[in-house]
Design a protein around this motif. Sequence first.
Motif, mmCIF file in Angstrom:
data_model
loop_
_atom_site.group_PDB
_atom_site.id
_atom_site.type_symbol
_atom_site.label_atom_id
_atom_site.label_comp_id
_atom_site.label_asym_id
_atom_site.label_seq_id
_atom_site.Cartn_x
_atom_site.Cartn_y
_atom_site.Cartn_z
ATOM 1 N N LEU A 1 52.455 40.474 6.911
ATOM 2 C CA LEU A 1 51.399 41.536 6.234
ATOM 3 C C LEU A 1 50.070 40.816 6.429
ATOM 4 O O LEU A 1 49.216 41.393 6.694
ATOM 5 N N ASP A 2 50.001 39.362 6.072
ATOM 6 C CA ASP A 2 48.674 38.960 6.156
ATOM 7 C C ASP A 2 48.147 38.649 7.419
ATOM 8 O O ASP A 2 46.764 38.552 7.623
ATOM 9 N N GLU A 3 48.715 39.056 8.515
ATOM 10 C CA GLU A 3 48.327 38.903 9.864
ATOM 11 C C GLU A 3 47.427 40.353 10.126
ATOM 12 O O GLU A 3 46.950 40.281 11.178
ATOM 13 N N LEU A 4 47.837 41.080 9.290
ATOM 14 C CA LEU A 4 47.132 42.727 9.667
ATOM 15 C C LEU A 4 45.745 42.477 8.909
ATOM 16 O O LEU A 4 45.585 41.729 7.686
ATOM 17 N N ASP A 5 44.849 43.216 9.317
ATOM 18 C CA ASP A 5 43.483 43.436 8.833
ATOM 19 C C ASP A 5 43.611 44.461 7.937
ATOM 20 O O ASP A 5 43.020 45.699 7.967
ATOM 21 N N ALA A 6 44.126 44.275 6.649
ATOM 22 C CA ALA A 6 44.270 45.465 5.714
ATOM 23 C C ALA A 6 44.034 45.053 4.172
ATOM 24 O O ALA A 6 44.064 43.748 4.087
ATOM 25 N N PRO A 7 43.618 45.727 3.300
ATOM 26 C CA PRO A 7 43.631 45.132 1.924
ATOM 27 C C PRO A 7 44.929 44.420 1.511
ATOM 28 O O PRO A 7 45.847 45.206 1.440
ATOM 29 N N ARG A 8 44.748 43.485 1.317
ATOM 30 C CA ARG A 8 45.757 42.352 0.927
ATOM 31 C C ARG A 8 46.732 42.929 -0.323
ATOM 32 O O ARG A 8 48.030 42.997 -0.011
ATOM 33 N N ARG A 9 46.142 43.049 -1.427
ATOM 34 C CA ARG A 9 46.835 43.417 -2.665
ATOM 35 C C ARG A 9 47.510 44.600 -2.455
ATOM 36 O O ARG A 9 48.563 44.855 -2.654
ATOM 37 N N GLN A 10 46.621 45.772 -1.871
ATOM 38 C CA GLN A 10 47.444 47.151 -1.837
ATOM 39 C C GLN A 10 48.594 46.997 -0.795
ATOM 40 O O GLN A 10 49.554 47.655 -1.106
ATOM 41 N N LEU A 11 48.257 46.291 0.310
ATOM 42 C CA LEU A 11 49.288 46.305 1.252
ATOM 43 C C LEU A 11 50.641 45.540 0.989
ATOM 44 O O LEU A 11 51.720 45.982 1.122
ATOM 45 N N ARG A 12 50.316 44.488 0.099
ATOM 46 C CA ARG A 12 51.559 44.095 -0.480
ATOM 47 C C ARG A 12 52.354 44.797 -1.381
ATOM 48 O O ARG A 12 53.617 44.975 -1.238
ATOM 49 N N ARG A 13 51.515 45.500 -2.192
ATOM 50 C CA ARG A 13 52.471 46.307 -3.243
ATOM 51 C C ARG A 13 53.070 47.502 -2.384
ATOM 52 O O ARG A 13 54.425 48.139 -2.642
ATOM 53 N N ASP A 14 52.377 48.268 -1.476
ATOM 54 C CA ASP A 14 52.902 49.188 -0.725
ATOM 55 C C ASP A 14 54.144 48.566 -0.023
ATOM 56 O O ASP A 14 55.123 49.263 0.246
ATOM 57 N N ALA A 15 54.069 47.266 0.668
ATOM 58 C CA ALA A 15 55.309 46.880 1.344
ATOM 59 C C ALA A 15 56.432 46.705 0.370
ATOM 60 O O ALA A 15 57.435 46.949 0.807
ATOM 61 N N ALA A 16 56.223 46.123 -0.818
ATOM 62 C CA ALA A 16 57.425 46.189 -1.755
ATOM 63 C C ALA A 16 58.119 47.498 -1.954
ATOM 64 O O ALA A 16 59.336 47.722 -1.817
#
Length: 118
Positions: free
Chosen positions: A34-49
């Motif tokens: 996920l960290d390799e993506l150019d996206a909002p980190r916190r929101q992306l991690r929550r969305d991924a969970a």
Amino acid sequence: MGKPALFPQPATHRGRLAPCTIPAVLPEHWTTPLDELDAPRRQLRRDAAIRLVQMATGRSRRSAALYLGIPLGSLPSATVTISPWQKEPGNAVAYQNALHRVAETAIAEGDPRGASAR
């Protein structure tokens, strides 16, 4: 790899990924894809969970968030941030690929909290 990571997330890992092994806050080493993506980190991690629970169970986004103990009030802000990012060329496919890599890590490692079941 598969359909873009838009809504709804398909249950691609049912029977392989145990939802009880997915924490609301993903371990740092799980999130490398996920960290390799150019996206909002916190929101992306929550969305991924949330999406990992959906991949494991087929639950709705709301139900997956409740399962993880994520406040429903936080879902709209994540959706408003992540959805436009996913619609940019290549991002949905890249996110889907990253989610599959995170799921494979979760399957290989099991519950990072050492809990047996939820």
